[in-house]
Scaffold this active site. Structure first.
Site, mmCIF file in Angstrom:
data_model
loop_
_atom_site.group_PDB
_atom_site.id
_atom_site.type_symbol
_atom_site.label_atom_id
_atom_site.label_comp_id
_atom_site.label_asym_id
_atom_site.label_seq_id
_atom_site.Cartn_x
_atom_site.Cartn_y
_atom_site.Cartn_z
ATOM 1 N N HIS A 173 0.600 -7.599 -14.671
ATOM 2 C CA HIS A 173 -0.537 -7.636 -13.733
ATOM 3 C C HIS A 173 -1.765 -6.913 -14.293
ATOM 4 C CE1 HIS A 173 1.468 -3.839 -13.004
ATOM 5 N NE2 HIS A 173 0.296 -3.382 -12.601
ATOM 6 N N GLU A 174 -1.741 -6.548 -15.609
ATOM 7 C CA GLU A 174 -2.850 -5.769 -16.168
ATOM 8 C C GLU A 174 -3.415 -6.534 -17.366
ATOM 9 O OE1 GLU A 174 -3.028 -1.005 -16.304
ATOM 10 O OE2 GLU A 174 -1.972 -1.810 -18.029
ATOM 11 N N CYS B 97 -11.982 -8.184 4.157
ATOM 12 C CA CYS B 97 -13.156 -8.177 3.270
ATOM 13 C C CYS B 97 -14.433 -7.947 4.071
ATOM 14 C CB CYS B 97 -13.255 -9.498 2.509
ATOM 15 S SG CYS B 97 -12.083 -9.648 1.141
ATOM 16 N N ARG C 151 -2.175 -12.839 0.964
ATOM 17 C CA ARG C 151 -1.157 -11.783 0.932
ATOM 18 C C ARG C 151 0.275 -12.329 1.086
ATOM 19 N NH1 ARG C 151 1.005 -9.278 -1.163
ATOM 20 N NH2 ARG C 151 2.334 -7.539 -0.665
ATOM 21 N N CYS D 70 -5.710 -2.735 -13.934
ATOM 22 C CA CYS D 70 -4.886 -1.863 -13.086
ATOM 23 C C CYS D 70 -5.217 -0.383 -13.296
ATOM 24 C CB CYS D 70 -3.390 -2.121 -13.286
ATOM 25 S SG CYS D 70 -2.365 -1.090 -12.209
ATOM 26 N N CYS E 104 2.774 -1.722 -17.235
ATOM 27 C CA CYS E 104 2.531 -0.650 -16.268
ATOM 28 C C CYS E 104 3.838 -0.287 -15.563
ATOM 29 C CB CYS E 104 1.471 -1.140 -15.274
ATOM 30 S SG CYS E 104 1.243 -0.144 -13.808
ATOM 31 N N HIS E 105 3.860 0.898 -14.966
ATOM 32 C CA HIS E 105 5.074 1.350 -14.269
ATOM 33 C C HIS E 105 5.477 0.430 -13.131
ATOM 34 C CE1 HIS E 105 5.746 5.160 -16.295
ATOM 35 N NE2 HIS E 105 4.429 5.215 -16.412
ATOM 36 N N THR E 106 4.517 -0.253 -12.543
ATOM 37 C CA THR E 106 4.855 -1.146 -11.433
ATOM 38 C C THR E 106 5.698 -2.324 -11.921
ATOM 39 O OG1 THR E 106 2.789 -0.484 -10.432
ATOM 40 C CG2 THR E 106 3.882 -2.361 -9.444
ATOM 41 N N CYS F 243 -12.244 -12.894 4.686
ATOM 42 C CA CYS F 243 -11.235 -12.503 5.691
ATOM 43 C C CYS F 243 -11.739 -11.274 6.461
ATOM 44 C CB CYS F 243 -9.893 -12.220 5.022
ATOM 45 S SG CYS F 243 -9.829 -10.693 4.045
ATOM 46 N N CYS G 7 -7.963 -7.211 0.680
ATOM 47 C CA CYS G 7 -8.114 -8.608 1.103
ATOM 48 C C CYS G 7 -6.748 -9.185 1.466
ATOM 49 C CB CYS G 7 -8.724 -9.411 -0.045
ATOM 50 S SG CYS G 7 -8.814 -11.178 0.266
ATOM 51 N N CYS H 298 -11.656 -12.259 -1.284
ATOM 52 C CA CYS H 298 -12.095 -13.580 -0.811
ATOM 53 C C CYS H 298 -13.492 -13.526 -0.213
ATOM 54 C CB CYS H 298 -11.099 -14.141 0.207
ATOM 55 S SG CYS H 298 -11.225 -13.434 1.867
ATOM 56 N N ARG I 99 -0.548 3.817 -22.674
ATOM 57 C CA ARG I 99 -0.341 2.406 -22.407
ATOM 58 C C ARG I 99 0.013 1.677 -23.696
ATOM 59 N NH1 ARG I 99 -0.087 2.936 -17.458
ATOM 60 N NH2 ARG I 99 -1.171 1.617 -15.955
HETATM 61 N N1 APR Z 1 4.418 17.779 -11.710
HETATM 62 C C1 APR Z 1 3.407 17.566 -12.582
HETATM 63 N N2 APR Z 1 3.365 16.508 -13.424
HETATM 64 C C2 APR Z 1 4.378 15.639 -13.382
HETATM 65 C C3 APR Z 1 5.479 15.798 -12.500
HETATM 66 C C4 APR Z 1 5.472 16.945 -11.640
HETATM 67 N N3 APR Z 1 6.447 17.169 -10.772
HETATM 68 N N4 APR Z 1 6.321 14.755 -12.696
HETATM 69 C C5 APR Z 1 5.770 13.974 -13.643
HETATM 70 N N5 APR Z 1 4.598 14.489 -14.068
HETATM 71 C C6 APR Z 1 3.666 13.939 -15.062
HETATM 72 C C7 APR Z 1 4.305 13.338 -16.303
HETATM 73 O O1 APR Z 1 4.522 14.326 -17.295
HETATM 74 C C8 APR Z 1 3.255 12.295 -16.737
HETATM 75 O O2 APR Z 1 2.332 12.845 -17.651
HETATM 76 O O3 APR Z 1 2.993 12.834 -14.444
HETATM 77 C C9 APR Z 1 2.522 11.947 -15.457
HETATM 78 C C10 APR Z 1 2.763 10.500 -14.984
HETATM 79 O O4 APR Z 1 2.187 9.651 -15.902
HETATM 80 P P1 APR Z 1 2.761 8.236 -16.298
HETATM 81 O O5 APR Z 1 4.241 8.283 -16.291
HETATM 82 O O6 APR Z 1 2.050 7.791 -17.532
HETATM 83 O O7 APR Z 1 2.347 7.301 -15.061
HETATM 84 P P2 APR Z 1 1.003 6.511 -14.745
HETATM 85 O O8 APR Z 1 0.951 5.233 -15.491
HETATM 86 O O9 APR Z 1 -0.165 7.428 -14.865
HETATM 87 O O10 APR Z 1 1.233 6.164 -13.203
HETATM 88 C C11 APR Z 1 1.384 7.189 -12.249
HETATM 89 O O11 APR Z 1 0.751 5.709 -10.481
HETATM 90 O O12 APR Z 1 0.580 3.409 -10.664
HETATM 91 C C12 APR Z 1 1.353 4.465 -10.212
HETATM 92 O O13 APR Z 1 3.576 3.615 -10.296
HETATM 93 C C13 APR Z 1 2.673 4.474 -10.919
HETATM 94 O O14 APR Z 1 3.468 6.059 -9.444
HETATM 95 C C14 APR Z 1 3.018 5.886 -10.765
HETATM 96 C C15 APR Z 1 1.709 6.643 -10.902
HETATM 97 ZN ZN ZN Z 2 -10.501 -11.156 1.830
#
Ligand code: APR
Ligand code: ZN
Length: 369
Positions: free
Chosen positions: A62-63, A98, A110, A169, A40-42, A95, A106, A92, A364
């Protein structure tokens, strides 16, 4: 025991597959064999070094989804053989947070979770006696990991790991934002900014609750087909809109969105998402995570005239309660996860999986062990 893990030794360096020592679960902890994990992006954000709370060396991830192998003293809610999804937002049920019934955040573990440690203040992972930190309390980039009992959701045993891991996630974040945070009602007009792994789940959540117009906004036209398959009714590419995007969206929704969702993490888009909401009642939900130190802005008049700005983490879902239900939705065909898993790869190819994500070539990538 010896486990196979992708170790992040320092920021902005590729991960290394290593043999890592993992201690047995202590009181209130659970040993899990991870069978599959999404990237994931995180994870990428922390690995990049931009995450001010990112700590190294650590085992990211984390996924995930897996099977309970052993439980520590006092663990009652799961037993060996149970299939589970690790929760970076635990539950939990005890807390203040929760018990409030108003939030899924929760706070029971943390502080230690943020430090990369188990609740007693130590790590279970080490290499040659040197501790390796946990990450988000989950560390799913390892074939075995230890988690607090309150951070595992027990799921049915017939769900495929390489699909339902995404419920850890992306799927829950998107669906939950619609169902638990915004509580979108049938007939509502919805605008979704960003059609990646998160935004697509907002789309299918909106379809599931019976939204009327489901408008997807993305700069990448390749995102259109899958979004339509999942329930998007109108596609807007900001590059093709003549004039103001917000005005165009207000027109498309007959006066503004009842609900909008920002699924990109771009503070400029967050403003557009708020301002395309309907006067008097439109609600905009911040789902995407913006970079450290960034700020949002709008004219206060937008709020005075009834628009609402809110955010959500893990889709407002209470992990142990809601995650098993979302797994059932998938197994009963109510939601589509199969099309979100673009590629399944062995953990050895984890750096390639990150590259594919950075290049936007996968919704993904899922890793197996
Ligand atoms: N306007 C419109 N669409 C946009 C723009 C914009 N300015 N900038 C990026 N995008 C589109 C991209 O083309 C892409 O399809 O946003 C989409 C983002 O998708 P992913 O990169 O696959 O990200 P995703 O996994 O969906 O997560 C999105 O959520 O969990 C958080 O950290 C993660 O901040 C991120 C967000
Ligand atoms: Zn809790």
């Amino acid at each position: 025991m010896d486990v196979k893990a992708a170790v992040a030794y320092e920021a902005a360096k590729p991960l290394t597959i290593e043999t890592v020592q993992l201690e047995a679960p202590r009181a209130g902890e659970v040993l899990i064999e991870i069978k599959a994990t999404g990237v994931c992006h995180t994870d990428a954000y922390t690995l990049s070094g931009s995450d001010p709370e990112g700590l190294f060396p650590a085992i990211l991830g984390h996924e995930g989804a897996g099977v309970v192998v052993e439980v520590g003293a006092g663990v009652t809610s799961v037993k060996p053989g149970d299939h589970v999804i690790p929760l970076y937002t635990p539950e939990c049920r005890n807390c203040d947070y929760c018990l409030s019934g108003k939030t899924n955040l929760c706070q029971a573990i943390r502080v230690t979770q943020g430090k990369g440690l188990m609740p007693n203040g130590t790590s279970r992972f080490s290499i040659g006696g040197k501790p390796i930190l946990h990450y988000m309390g989950t560390s799913t980039f390892a074939n075995y990991t230890v988690l607090p009992e309150i951070a595992v959701a027990k799921i049915r045993n017939d769900a495929p790991f390489e699909k339902v891991c995404l419920i850890g996630c992306g799927v829950t974040t998107g669906l939950g934002a619609v169902i638990y945070t915004a509580k979108v009602e049938p007939g509502a007009n919805v605008v979704v900014f960003g059609l990646g792994g998160v935004g697509l789940n907002v789309i299918q959540g909106a379809r599931m609750v019976g939204a009327n117009r489901i408008i997807g906004v993305d700069l990448n036209p390749d995102k259109r087909a899958l979004a339509e398959k999942l329930g998007m009714t109108h596609f807007v590419n900001p590059k093709e809109v003549e004039g103001d995007l917000v005005a165009h969206l207000v027109e498309l929704t007959n006066g503004g969105a009842d609900y909008s969702f920002e699924c990109i993490g771009n503070v400029k888009v967050m403003r557009q998402a708020l301002e395309c909401c309907h006067k008097g009642w439109g609600e905009s939900i911040v789902v995407g995570v913006a970079g450290a130190g960034q700020e949002i802005s709008t004219r206060p008049f937008q709020l005075v005239t009834g628009r609402v700005w809110r955010g959500t983490a893990f889709g407002g879902a209470r992990g142990r309660t809601d995650v098993p239900k979302i797994v059932d939705w998938y197994m009963n065909g109510k939601i589509n996860i199969d099309d979100l898993v673009t590629k399944v790869m062995p953990i050895e190819q984890i750096n390639e999986a990150f590259d594919l994500m950075h290049r936007g070539e996968v919704i993904r990538a899922v890793l197996t062990f």
